[in-house]
Design an enzyme around this catalytic site. Structure first.
Site, PDB file in Angstrom:
ATOM      1  CG  ASN A  30      -7.669  86.130  33.378  1.00 51.13           C
ATOM      2  OD1 ASN A  30      -6.584  85.597  33.629  1.00 51.13           O
ATOM      3  ND2 ASN A  30      -8.256  86.005  32.211  1.00 51.13           N
ATOM      4  CD  GLN A  53     -10.490 101.673  40.927  1.00 50.78           C
ATOM      5  OE1 GLN A  53     -10.453 101.849  39.711  1.00 50.78           O
ATOM      6  NE2 GLN A  53     -10.463 100.459  41.468  1.00 50.78           N
ATOM      7  CD  GLN A  60       5.306  99.438  37.599  1.00 50.39           C
ATOM      8  OE1 GLN A  60       4.300  99.813  38.200  1.00 50.39           O
ATOM      9  NE2 GLN A  60       6.295  98.802  38.198  1.00 50.39           N
ATOM     10  CB  VAL A  67      11.181 105.076  24.590  1.00 49.66           C
ATOM     11  CG1 VAL A  67      12.251 104.274  23.844  1.00 49.66           C
ATOM     12  CG2 VAL A  67      11.674 106.495  24.850  1.00 49.66           C
ATOM     13  CG  HIS A 143       7.475 106.065  46.028  1.00 52.98           C
ATOM     14  ND1 HIS A 143       8.763 105.841  45.595  1.00 52.98           N
ATOM     15  CD2 HIS A 143       6.946 104.838  46.274  1.00 52.98           C
ATOM     16  CE1 HIS A 143       8.994 104.541  45.587  1.00 52.98           C
ATOM     17  NE2 HIS A 143       7.914 103.917  45.982  1.00 52.98           N
ATOM     18  CE1 TYR A 219      11.901  96.358  38.661  1.00 49.98           C
ATOM     19  CE2 TYR A 219      11.176  96.540  40.940  1.00 49.98           C
ATOM     20  CZ  TYR A 219      12.183  96.602  39.993  1.00 49.98           C
ATOM     21  OH  TYR A 219      13.468  96.901  40.377  1.00 49.98           O
ATOM     22  CG  ASN A 262      16.132  81.609  40.059  1.00 52.47           C
ATOM     23  OD1 ASN A 262      15.927  82.122  38.968  1.00 52.47           O
ATOM     24  ND2 ASN A 262      15.168  81.399  40.942  1.00 52.47           N
ATOM     25  NE  ARG A 270      17.646  97.138  41.310  1.00 52.51           N
ATOM     26  CZ  ARG A 270      18.333  98.257  41.136  1.00 52.51           C
ATOM     27  NH1 ARG A 270      19.391  98.255  40.336  1.00 52.51           N
ATOM     28  NH2 ARG A 270      17.981  99.374  41.744  1.00 52.51           N
ATOM     29  CD  GLN A 279      18.779 105.076  35.039  1.00 53.37           C
ATOM     30  OE1 GLN A 279      18.925 106.175  34.513  1.00 53.37           O
ATOM     31  NE2 GLN A 279      18.496 104.930  36.315  1.00 53.37           N
TER      32      GLN A 279
END
Length: 481
Positions: A30, A53, A60, A67, A143, A219, A262, A270, A279
């Site tokens: 959920n 984990q 993120q 902030v 990464h 994201y 869209n 973004r 930023q």
């Protein structure tokens, strides 16, 4: 995120068909963003590993939490969301276009790639690979490279090959496919996992062609939710109108012509996220200070890796067993340490916690979008102009070390170019014929420029007298320029 476990019976050495899993033997998560997400047992098995984990302890938005109080979400829930959306997207394509030959095995591989695409993130996410590692090692390291290595480590150390084969996967072909979706090769010819007729599958998780992928879908929605910023992009609508078409001899994911607005909302979202959060001038200087502290602590932090070997903050990226133990928790490890050799690093982190971060004196907008090399050169030139020579300079004792210059480039995802130029469209009458859309066909109100670079000047000394001096020096430098 609430997890509701459904009944799952896994008979030893039995061959389990994917379709049987899809008939109800699933786990339901959920999620505040996507609601109830049903995940395949193999995905749940991956989630329950130490390597996955670990993402619970990596923010993120990096230093954004210092902030934005709501930015407490981690790579863990984002990765689960991406795995979910990857499945939704590829299943929608299969249902609409059975002729594409998308198999259950393809779907599972795409879901695993979405789930594991961020396994390689280090402490405070992009701070680690963009600010710390380059300064600590001189290496250009991303990464995504670590995500591929961590995925290999996850599979081997948890003996998942047998379960993968039981689920119908073919090894090592499907493992190659998953890793290629996490870190796509430069050309389709380099892909080993799937043939050219299924090249569109590489555009779902990490789309290097136009940047429209489920990673961003999640994201955008998740970051906006936690930051309190409105998200105007509707990823569900994009998936509804997405279609695979042939473009220049290759199969690519395209969308309806009426969806162009869209997509502009997607790229504007973004830009807004970067401008207002990623930023943000305070976020960037706190990230700089954390990276500064990590550099001072680097050789004094010892992490045990494979075969009992010891690694530092910067060398742990070369050993996945050590890297598994490296998360945002290293911040508190330094902060709460009493070791003498960590005193300088500890002082910097203490100043962050006490809100005694370096102060932004102002920013300078560059008239054109500079290249990366030009940005580095401009940072050097601006730093050399500080402190500005003036009558009070000798009295206040300011030096170049009292200032920090940081650049921030914000764009729509394609540098200075219009991102829609890399997208292909189809219309209602002919769903197999693609075309590009020109700006004049969309709107006269579209942006003319799609990228800008700011140079921010920060003063390290924040006591009232020093702050007045650095502000005066910055103002003098701006007048000189």
């Amino acid at each position: 995120m609430t997890v509701i476990h459904c009944i799952f019976f896994y008979p030893e050495k039995a061959v389990i068909k994917l379709r049987e899993f899809n008939d109800g033997v699933l786990t339901v998560f959920n999620d505040p963003i996507h609601g109830h997400m049903e995940l395949h047992p193999l995905l749940v098995k991956i989630i329950d590993t130490p390597q996955f984990q670990r993402l619970r302890y990596i923010k993120q938005l990096g230093a954004g939490y210092f902030v934005y109080p709501g930015a407490s979400h981690n790579r863990f829930e984002h990765s689960i969301g991406v795995g979910h959306l990857a499945g939704v997207f590829v299943k929608a394509l299969k249902e609409k276009q059975p002729d594409l030959g998308i198999t259950d095995k393809d779907i599972l591989c795409v879901q695993i790639a979405g789930l594991c695409h961020d396994l390689g993130h280090g402490p405070f996410s992009h701070l680690f690979d963009q600010m710390f590692i380059p300064n600590a090692t001189g290496r250009t390291w991303k990464h995504e490279e670590a995500s591929v290595k961590m995925f290999d480590h996850l599979v081997k150390s948890n003996d998942l090959e047998g379960m993968m084969e039981a689920c119908g996967m073919e090894l090592p072909e499907d493992l190659d496919f998953i890793k290629e979706m996490i870190k796509p090769p430069i050309t389709q010819e380099e892909c080993k996992g799937r043939p050219e007729k299924k090249s569109f599958l590489y555009e779902i998780v990490a789309n290097k062609r136009n940047g429209i992928d489920v990673d961003k879908f999640d994201y955008f929605a998740r970051d906006c939710h936690h930051l309190g910023i409105k998200n105007n992009f509707d990823h569900g609508r994009f998936i509804k109108f997405a279609r695979v078409c042939e473009v220049d001899g290759q199969k690519h994911i395209c969308t309806r012509d009426k969806e162009v607005n869209n997509l502009y909302d997607l790229f504007h979202t973004r830009f807004s996220l970067h401008r207002r959060a990623c930023q943000h001038n305070v976020v960037k200087i706190i990230e700089h200070m954390i990276a500064e502290a990590f550099l001072k602590a680097d050789t004094h932090i010892q992490i045990e890796g494979s075969k009992g070997r010891k690694f530092t903050l910067s060398t742990a990226i070369d050993d996945m067993e050590a890297y598994t133990k490296l998360t945002d928790c290293v911040f508190d490890r330094i902060l709460n340490s009493t070791k003498q050799e960590l005193e300088d690093a500890r002082k910097i982190l203490t100043n962050i916690v006490d809100r005694k971060h370096y102060r932004c004196l102002g920013e300078i907008k560059h008239k054109i979008t500079p290249t990366k090399d030009e940005i580095s050169q401009l940072e050097v030139e601006l730093a050399a102009a500080l402190p500005f020579a003036r009558q009070e300079a000798q009295a206040d004792g300011l030096t170049q070390e009292d200032f920090v210059i940081l650049s921030a480039t914000m764009d729509y995802g394609s540098g200075a170019e219009d991102p829609i130029d890399s997208m292909d469209f189809y219309n209602k009458k002919n769903q197999n014929q693609t075309f590009k859309m020109k700006r004049e066909q969309v709107s006269k109100l579209l942006p003319v420029h799609f990228s800008e670079t700011l140079f921010r000047v920060y003063g390290k000394k924040i006591d009232p007298k020093s702050l007045e001096a650095v502000e005066s020096s910055y103002t003098g430098t701006c007048k000189k320029d």
